[in-house]
Design an enzyme around this catalytic site. Structure first.
Site, PDB file in Angstrom:
ATOM      1  N   ARG A 109       0.866  -1.189   0.000  1.00 30.58           N
ATOM      2  CA  ARG A 109       0.000   0.000   0.000  1.00 30.58           C
ATOM      3  C   ARG A 109       0.899   1.234   0.000  1.00 30.58           C
ATOM      4  O   ARG A 109       1.404   1.650   1.043  1.00 30.58           O
ATOM      5  CB  ARG A 109      -0.893  -0.016   1.261  1.00 30.58           C
ATOM      6  CG  ARG A 109      -2.075   0.941   1.211  1.00 30.58           C
ATOM      7  CD  ARG A 109      -2.629   1.186   2.607  1.00 30.58           C
ATOM      8  NE  ARG A 109      -1.767   2.067   3.348  1.00 30.58           N
ATOM      9  CZ  ARG A 109      -1.512   1.979   4.669  1.00 30.58           C
ATOM     10  NH1 ARG A 109      -2.072   1.036   5.394  1.00 30.58           N
ATOM     11  NH2 ARG A 109      -0.701   2.839   5.258  1.00 30.58           N
TER      12      ARG A 109
ATOM     13  N   HIS B  28      -3.485   4.697   4.502  1.00 28.80           N
ATOM     14  CA  HIS B  28      -4.632   3.793   4.637  1.00 28.80           C
ATOM     15  C   HIS B  28      -5.884   4.450   4.052  1.00 28.80           C
ATOM     16  O   HIS B  28      -6.659   3.829   3.333  1.00 28.80           O
ATOM     17  CB  HIS B  28      -4.848   3.440   6.111  1.00 28.80           C
ATOM     18  CG  HIS B  28      -6.135   2.724   6.350  1.00 28.80           C
ATOM     19  ND1 HIS B  28      -6.325   1.413   5.971  1.00 28.80           N
ATOM     20  CD2 HIS B  28      -7.319   3.146   6.866  1.00 28.80           C
ATOM     21  CE1 HIS B  28      -7.568   1.053   6.278  1.00 28.80           C
ATOM     22  NE2 HIS B  28      -8.191   2.082   6.806  1.00 28.80           N
TER      23      HIS B  28
ATOM     24  N   TYR C 209       4.291   6.232  11.032  1.00 30.65           N
ATOM     25  CA  TYR C 209       4.645   4.888  11.511  1.00 30.65           C
ATOM     26  C   TYR C 209       5.610   4.137  10.599  1.00 30.65           C
ATOM     27  O   TYR C 209       6.104   3.087  10.945  1.00 30.65           O
ATOM     28  CB  TYR C 209       3.390   4.037  11.772  1.00 30.65           C
ATOM     29  CG  TYR C 209       2.377   3.987  10.635  1.00 30.65           C
ATOM     30  CD1 TYR C 209       2.510   3.086   9.598  1.00 30.65           C
ATOM     31  CD2 TYR C 209       1.291   4.856  10.630  1.00 30.65           C
ATOM     32  CE1 TYR C 209       1.583   3.042   8.575  1.00 30.65           C
ATOM     33  CE2 TYR C 209       0.351   4.815   9.599  1.00 30.65           C
ATOM     34  CZ  TYR C 209       0.501   3.907   8.583  1.00 30.65           C
ATOM     35  OH  TYR C 209      -0.412   3.871   7.561  1.00 30.65           O
TER      36      TYR C 209
HETATM   37  C1  LIG Z   1     -14.158  -5.806  12.513  1.00 26.16           C
HETATM   38  C2  LIG Z   1     -13.418  -4.521  12.281  1.00 26.16           C
HETATM   39  N1  LIG Z   1     -12.341  -4.228  13.035  1.00 26.16           N
HETATM   40  C3  LIG Z   1     -11.663  -3.074  12.823  1.00 26.16           C
HETATM   41  C4  LIG Z   1     -12.067  -2.189  11.866  1.00 26.16           C
HETATM   42  C5  LIG Z   1     -11.289  -0.898  11.644  1.00 26.16           C
HETATM   43  N2  LIG Z   1     -10.504  -1.020  10.420  1.00 26.16           N
HETATM   44  C6  LIG Z   1     -10.930  -0.537   9.242  1.00 26.16           C
HETATM   45  S1  LIG Z   1      -9.881  -0.829   8.020  1.00 26.16           S
HETATM   46  C7  LIG Z   1      -8.803  -1.626   9.034  1.00 26.16           C
HETATM   47  C8  LIG Z   1      -7.505  -2.197   8.507  1.00 26.16           C
HETATM   48  C9  LIG Z   1      -7.714  -3.312   7.561  1.00 26.16           C
HETATM   49  O1  LIG Z   1      -6.464  -3.686   7.066  1.00 26.16           O
HETATM   50  P1  LIG Z   1      -6.315  -4.768   5.935  1.00 26.16           P
HETATM   51  O2  LIG Z   1      -7.341  -5.826   6.109  1.00 26.16           O
HETATM   52  O3  LIG Z   1      -4.903  -5.198   5.914  1.00 26.16           O
HETATM   53  O4  LIG Z   1      -6.700  -4.001   4.583  1.00 26.16           O
HETATM   54  P2  LIG Z   1      -6.005  -2.714   3.926  1.00 26.16           P
HETATM   55  O5  LIG Z   1      -6.756  -1.527   4.465  1.00 26.16           O
HETATM   56  O6  LIG Z   1      -4.563  -2.714   4.331  1.00 26.16           O
HETATM   57  O7  LIG Z   1      -6.171  -2.830   2.466  1.00 26.16           O
HETATM   58  C10 LIG Z   1      -9.279  -1.649  10.337  1.00 26.16           C
HETATM   59  C11 LIG Z   1      -8.559  -2.257  11.479  1.00 26.16           C
HETATM   60  C12 LIG Z   1     -13.231  -2.530  11.106  1.00 26.16           C
HETATM   61  N3  LIG Z   1     -13.669  -1.730  10.132  1.00 26.16           N
HETATM   62  N4  LIG Z   1     -13.870  -3.690  11.317  1.00 26.16           N
END
Ligand SMILES: Cc1ncc(C[n+]2csc(CCOP(=O)(O)OP(=O)(O)O)c2C)c(N)n1
Length: 378
Positions: free
Chosen positions: A266, A270, A279
C-alpha cells in the site's frame, strides 16, 4: 499453479511472470497484445482516479477517500480473468475491479460525492461502491463479514449449476477476522466455486504483517482448511492474471475454492485520514520504483515488446484524466439525496408510523441545518 495440493505450502514460492532481469517473458496463455494494452490502461485509470480523489479531498470538495496506489495489478490482473456474470465481493480497495468491468464513471463519482444519483443513496461511507448490474456487491465496513456472503453466493451457484464464479478480496489484516475462519471452514468442506484473494499490502492501517500473524506467509492459512492456496507477486499483473485464470477454471470445473495471496504494497495512506509517515517514514517511496511499481513494471515489458511509446502513454493518461474530471465535475453539481429518501427502501410498504415521521421532518426541514460530515475516523 504453484500449489494445487492443500498439503504443500512452500513459503519461498512466489508466482511471477515478469522477473527482474529477463524482459523476454512469455505471456500467460491466451493473452494478446490487445489484452496487455487493456490491462495497462486499466491500471493507469485506477491511478488517475486516485490522483483525482486525493486532490478533491485535499481541497475540501469531498469528505473522505480511499486510494489503492501501488495495488493496481492486484485488481486488474484478477478482473481480466473474470466472466461478465461472475460475482465480486470486494472490500473498500477494489474499485479498480469495478472500473475494469466498464461501468460508467458516474457510478464511482456520484458515490464519491454521495449525491442523489449515488447508487448507495449517500447511506454508505465513501469507497463502499456497489453496482448490481455487474454483480459488484456493496461492502460492510465491518471487516471480513462479506467473506461468508461470498461463500454463500458461490454455494448458490453450485446448487444452480449456473457456472458463475464468486471472487472476494480481503486485506492482510482481515485474515485475522472471525469471518475469514468461518468462510474458509465452509469453503473447504463444501467446495463451492469461490476464489478468495488476500491482498497482502503489508499493513493493516499502521500494523505491519509481522505483528498481525505468526505464520511466514498468509497463503499458508489455506492449508489448515483444506483449501488449495498459492502466493503470487501481486505487482506482476500477468502473474496475478495467470493465477486468477487457473483458479477460476478450477472453480468452474467443480474443483472447488482457491485462496490466493497477492503480495503487494500500500504505497499511499490507509485512507485520507491517515499519515503513514508517522509509523513507517518514507518506506512507501521504495515501492514506486521501476523494479516494484506495477505500472512501471508492465511498461518496461511493453517497451520490450515494442508496443509502448511516449505518445501512447500521454494519450492514455489524457483520456483517463479527462473522463474522470468530467465525471467528478458533473457529480459535484448534483444535489444531495432528499431527506425523504432516508425513509425509503426499509419496508415494501411504508408503515404509518414511519410515514408520520417523514412528514414531520419534511414539514420542518427549513428549521434543521445540514451538517457537514467533517473528518471520517478511519
Ligand atoms: C471488525 C473490524 N475491526 C476493525 C475495523 C477498523 N478497520 C478498518 S480498516 C482496518 C484495517 C484493515 O487492514 P487490511 O485488512 O490489511 O486491509 P487494507 O486496508 O490494508 O487494504 C481496520 C482495522 C473494522 N472496520 N472492522
Amino acid at each position: 499453479m504453484g500449489s494445487k495440493s492443500a498439503g504443500s505450502v512452500n513459503p519461498e514460492a512466489l508466482l511471477r511472470v515478469m522477473t527482474d532481469n529477463d524482459k523476454t517473458i512469455q505471456l500467460p496463455n491466451g493473452l494478446s497484445v490487445e489484452d496487455v494494452k487493456r490491462m495497462y490502461e486499466g491500471m493507469i485509470l485506477i491511478r488517475a482516479y486516485d490522483e483525482r480523489q486525493k486532490n478533491l479531498q485535499r481541497s475540501g470538495r469531498i469528505g473522505f477517500c480511499v486510494t489503492s496506489t501501488g495495488e493496481e495489478a492486484a485488481q486488474v490482473g484478477t478482473a481480466h480473468a473474470l466472466e461478465a456474470n461472475d460475482w465480486v465481493y470486494p472490500y473498500y480497495r477494489q474499485y479498480g475491479v469495478l472500473l475494469y468491468r466498464n461501468v460508467p464513471m458516474e457510478v464511482l463519482s456520484d458515490h464519491l460525492y454521495g449525491n442523489e444519483e449515488d447508487l448507495a443513496k449517500g447511506r454508505q461511507m465513501p469507497a463502499h461502491y456497489t453496482h448490481k448490474d455487474t454483480h459488484f456487491v456493496s461492502f460492510s465496513s465491518v471487516i471480513g463479514t462479506h467473506l461468508t456472503h461470498a461463500v454463500g453466493t458461490a454455494m448458490a451457484a453450485k446448487y444452480r449449476k449456473d457456472g458463475n464464479v464468486t471472487v472476494t478480496y480481503i486485506g492482510d489484516g482481515g485474515t485475522s477476522s472471525n469471518d475469514f475462519h468461518s468462510s474458509l471452514t465452509f469453503a473447504g468442506v463444501f467446495k463451492p466455486p469461490v476464489v478468495m484473494f488476500i491482498v497482502n499490502n503489508q499493513y493493516a492501517i499502521s500494523l505491519p504483517v509481522s505483528k498481525q500473524c505468526g505464520a511466514e506467509t498468509l497463503h499458508a492459512k489455506g492449508q489448515g482448511y483444506g483449501v488449495p492456496s498459492v502466493r503470487v507477486d501481486g505487482n506482476d499483473v500477468f502473474a496475478v492474471y495467470q493465477a486468477s485464470k487457473e483458479a477460476f477454471a478450477r472453480a468452474r470445473a467443480g474443483e472447488g475454492p482457491t485462496l490466493i495471496e497477492l503480495l503487494t504494497y500500500r504505497a499511499g495512506p490507509h485512507s485520507s485520514s491517515d499519515d503513514p509517515t508517522r509509523y513507517r517514514g518514507n518506506e512507501g517511496d521504495q515501492w514506486m520504483t521501476e523494479a516494484r511499481d506495477p505500472i512501471l513494471r508492465a511498461k518496461q515489458y511493453m517497451q520490450t515488446l515494442g508496443i509502448w511509446s511516449e505518445a501512447y502513454e500521454a494519450q492514455v493518461w489524457e483520456a483517463a484524466r479527462t473522463r474522470i474530471n468530467l465525471s467528478t465535475t458533473e457529480a459535484e453539481k448534483r444535489p444531495e439525496p432528499s431527506w425523504a429518501s432516508m425513509f425509503e427502501d426499509v419496508y415494501a410498504e411504508m408503515p404509518a408510523s414511519l410515514a408520520r415521521q417523514r412528514d414531520e421532518l419534511l414539514a420542518n426541514e427549513s428549521s434543521f441545518e445540514r451538517q457537514d460530515e467533517g473528518e471520517f475516523p478511519l
